[in-house]
Design an enzyme around this catalytic site. Structure first.
Site: not given
Length: 408
Positions: A12, A106-107
Site C-alpha cells: 500500500d 496504489d494498493e
C-alpha cells in the site's frame, strides 16, 4: 493451498497522490498537502502525513480539512500522472509475482507462495520490493506479509508509514487477538457498536463469540466475521477478475438543475465509458443512469434514482450510449437539483475486432467507428485533453483511487 503454506503480501503506497506531488514539487515537501477538490463540495482524495497530523484523512469534506488546517495547501491533482505512476508501481510488483491483484491505483495483493527458491526468504523479498519502489519512483510503500489476505492488509496498515510487518502462520491469532474489532473487514461503525454493547471489543473476543449471538447482532455476516477473526480467510489473490460493468460518475461541485448541464455530463461519461470499452474490446447492451438528488435525508444520505434500458445490440459507441442516457434522463422527470450523475454499461460481451472491421453491427455507422478509432489513437498518443468531442468534459468535486478497466 493450505493457509499455513501461503505467503501473501499486501503493498500500500503511503499517501500516494500527496507523495507524488511532494516528490515532483520540492516546495511542497514538509508542508500539509491535501489533494482533492477545494470547493464546498470537494472531498479529500489524499493527505500528506503533515496534513494527517491535523486529523485530515481521505474522504473528508474539503471544507472540514481547511477548518482543521487553514494553512493546508490544496492541490487539484492530476489523474493522468497518478495512473502513469501506478503503472510503474505495478510493473515493479509483477517482478516479484505474476499473481498481482490490484485493489486500487496504489494498493495490491501479491501471492509469493512458493517463491523462496527464486526470491529468497519472504522478508528479504519484501525489503527488496520496498527498496525498488523507493529507488525507482522516490516513493514509500508499506508492506504486510501473512498467510491470509485480511491479516496481510492489517499488517500493512500497522506498518505505516514506510514500514514492513511480517506475520508468520503460527502467530496469526497472537497478532489478531488484541486488535480492536473494527479492524475486521465488514465490521463498520454500526456493527462495532452492536458488538461493543455486548462486551465484544477485540478481535479475540469476536473469535470466541457463539454463532447464534453473532447472527443476532450482525445477521449472516456474523459467523463469517468470526472466522476472519480466527484468521480463517481462504480467499486467493485474483489477478484476472472479470468486469461486470463499466461506469463513470461524478459529484458536481455545485448542485445542478439545468438540463443542458446534465445532458453534457451524460455525454462526457458516455464517451469515457465507450473509450474504455473499446480499449478492452468489450461492448455492452444495458445502459444505466444513476442520479443522486441534492435533497438531504439526514445522516449524510440523499435520494437515489436509477433508470435502465437495454439496447437492441451491444455497443462501444459513446454517441449511442449518450442517446440512451438522454432517454433515461427524460424518463426520470426530475423536479429537483442533482448532486451526482453516473452512467454504466453492463451485459458485456467481447467484440471481435476483425469481424467488426468487415461487418458492422446493426445500427452502427461505419464512419462513427472510424472516427472513434482516430479519436482513440490521438488521445492515446497525446492525452485525453488533446481531442474532445464538442468540448465534452465534466467538472468533478473530487478524485478517485479506483482502478478503471480500459483506462490508461
Amino acid at each position: 493451498m493450505p493457509e499455513a503454506m501461503r505467503t501473501l503480501l499486501h503493498a500500500d503506497m503511503d499517501a500516494f497522490y500527496a507523495s507524488v506531488e511532494q516528490r515532483d514539487r520540492p516546495e511542497l515537501r514538509g508542508q500539509p498537502v491535501v489533494v482533492g477538490g477545494a470547493s464546498s463540495r470537494g472531498v479529500v482524495a489524499a493527505a500528506s502525513y503533515e496534513a494527517r497530523a491535523y486529523g485530515i484523512h481521505s474522504a473528508m469534506p474539503s471544507v472540514e480539512a481547511r477548518r482543521r488546517c487553514p494553512r493546508a495547501i490544496f492541490v487539484r491533482g492530476d489523474m493522468a500522472k497518478y495512473r502513469r505512476e501506478s503503472r510503474r508501481i505495478f510493473e515493479i510488483f509483477r517482478r516479484y509475482s505474476p499473481r498481482v491483484e490490484g485493489l486500487s491505483l496504489d494498493e495490491a495483493f501479491l501471492d509469493l507462495s512458493g517463491t523462496e527458491k527464486l526470491l529468497g526468504p519472504v522478508e528479504d523479498a519484501a525489503k527488496r520490493l520496498r527498496a525498488d519502489v523507493r529507488r525507482e519512483l522516490q516513493l514509500a510503500v508499506s508492506v504486510g506479509v501473512a498467510p491470509v489476505k485480511m491479516v496481510a492488509k492489517i499488517a500493512s496498515d500497522l506498518a505505516k508509514p514506510d514500514g514492513l510487518l511480517v506475520v508468520d502462520a503460527e502467530r496469526v491469532r497472537e497478532f489478531l487477538d488484541p486488535l480492536p474489532v473494527g479492524r475486521i473487514w465488514g465490521v463498520g461503525p454500526v456493527a462495532r457498536q452492536s458488538l461493543t454493547q455486548r462486551g465484544i471489543d477485540t478481535i479475540g473476543q469476536l473469535a470466541l463469540a457463539p454463532d447464534f449471538l453473532l447472527r443476532e447482532l450482525m445477521g449472516s455476516w456474523g459467523p463469517v466475521a468470526a472466522r476472519l477473526a480466527r484468521g480463517q480467510d481462504l480467499r486467493e489473490v485474483e489477478p484476472y477478475r472479470e468486469a461486470k460493468s463499466y461506469g463513470e460518475e461524478n459529484t458536481f461541485a455545485e448542485d445542478v438543475s439545468k438540463p443542458a448541464r446534465l445532458a453534457a455530463a451524460c455525454r462526457a461519461h458516455a464517451e469515457a465509458v465507450a473509450r474504455r470499452l473499446r480499449r478492452d474490446r468489450i461492448r455492452g447492451r444495458r445502459v444505466t443512469l444513476k442520479l443522486k438528488l441534492a435533497r438531504r435525508l439526514g445522516g449524510g444520505r440523499y435520494p437515489l434514482l436509477s433508470r435502465s434500458l437495454t439496447l437492441p445490440v451491444a455497443t462501444d459507441d459513446g454517441r449511442l450510449i449518450a442517446r440512451a442516457a438522454a432517454k433515461l434522463l427524460a424518463r426520470a422527470e426530475l423536479q429537483e437539483p442533482v448532486r451526482l450523475l453516473g452512467i454504466s454499461l453492463s451485459r458485456l460481451e467481447p467484440s471481435d475486432a476483425e469481424q467488426l472491421a468487415l461487418l458492422p453491427s446493426e445500427g452502427e455507422d461505419p464512419r462513427r467507428r472510424r472516427l472513434n478509432q482516430v479519436v482513440d489513437a490521438v488521445q492515446d498518443r497525446f492525452g485525453r485533453q488533446a481531442l474532445e468531442r464538442g468540448g465534452v468534459s465534466v467538472e468533478r468535486a473530487g478524485l478517485s483511487l479506483q482502478i478503471k478497466r480500459g483506462e490508461r
